[in-house]
Design an enzyme around this catalytic site. Structure first.
Site, mmCIF file in Angstrom:
data_model
loop_
_atom_site.group_PDB
_atom_site.id
_atom_site.type_symbol
_atom_site.label_atom_id
_atom_site.label_comp_id
_atom_site.label_asym_id
_atom_site.label_seq_id
_atom_site.Cartn_x
_atom_site.Cartn_y
_atom_site.Cartn_z
ATOM 1 N N HIS A 22 0.850 -1.214 0.000
ATOM 2 C CA HIS A 22 0.000 0.000 0.000
ATOM 3 C C HIS A 22 0.872 1.246 0.000
ATOM 4 O O HIS A 22 0.989 1.904 1.026
ATOM 5 C CB HIS A 22 -0.909 -0.003 1.225
ATOM 6 C CG HIS A 22 -2.082 0.900 1.096
ATOM 7 N ND1 HIS A 22 -2.098 2.188 1.566
ATOM 8 C CD2 HIS A 22 -3.293 0.709 0.544
ATOM 9 C CE1 HIS A 22 -3.266 2.738 1.328
ATOM 10 N NE2 HIS A 22 -4.010 1.859 0.721
ATOM 11 N N PHE A 23 1.454 1.671 -0.869
ATOM 12 C CA PHE A 23 1.642 1.320 -2.263
ATOM 13 C C PHE A 23 3.115 1.075 -2.489
ATOM 14 O O PHE A 23 3.919 1.812 -1.939
ATOM 15 C CB PHE A 23 1.158 2.458 -3.158
ATOM 16 C CG PHE A 23 -0.318 2.726 -3.034
ATOM 17 C CD1 PHE A 23 -1.228 1.964 -3.744
ATOM 18 C CD2 PHE A 23 -0.803 3.723 -2.203
ATOM 19 C CE1 PHE A 23 -2.588 2.212 -3.662
ATOM 20 C CE2 PHE A 23 -2.159 3.974 -2.106
ATOM 21 C CZ PHE A 23 -3.054 3.220 -2.828
#
Length: 103
Positions: free
Chosen positions: A21-22
């Protein structure tokens, strides 16, 4: 907002929510940030009756929280509700309101 309570927390770089994420640009998911707000509310003794239902209102995510960041959660409680602001790096990262009522 003039806080009735402020809580400071460090978001550790190895927090499991950063995985994926991410990739390359890790950002703390909003749901994890809201969980920190709820934990701060409970630590402040709000709500004062167990078994109440919670609603989040007017929640805005305004600034990313990254690995290793310190956040400050300011809470302003009223009857049946609390306004919150989450500060990170001198910016407001999130704001909103938590409202509770009997389940």
């Amino acid at each position: 907002m003039s806080p009735t309570c402020s809580v400071v927390r460090r978001i550790e770089a190895d927090h499991p929510s950063f995985a994926g994420h991410f990739p390359g640009q890790p950002v703390l998911p909003g749901v994890v940030l809201l969980a920190e707000v709820m934990e701060a509310l409970r630590g402040a003794g709000l709500p004062d009756r167990p078994g109440e239902r919670f609603d989040m209102r007017a929640v805005k995510f305004l600034w990313p929280v990254r690995p290793g960041d310190d956040i400050r959660i300011d809470l302003q409680g009223e009857a049946g509700r609390a306004r919150f602001e989450v500060h990170c790096g001198g910016k407001v990262a999130a704001s909103g309101q938590v409202v509770w009522s009997a389940a």
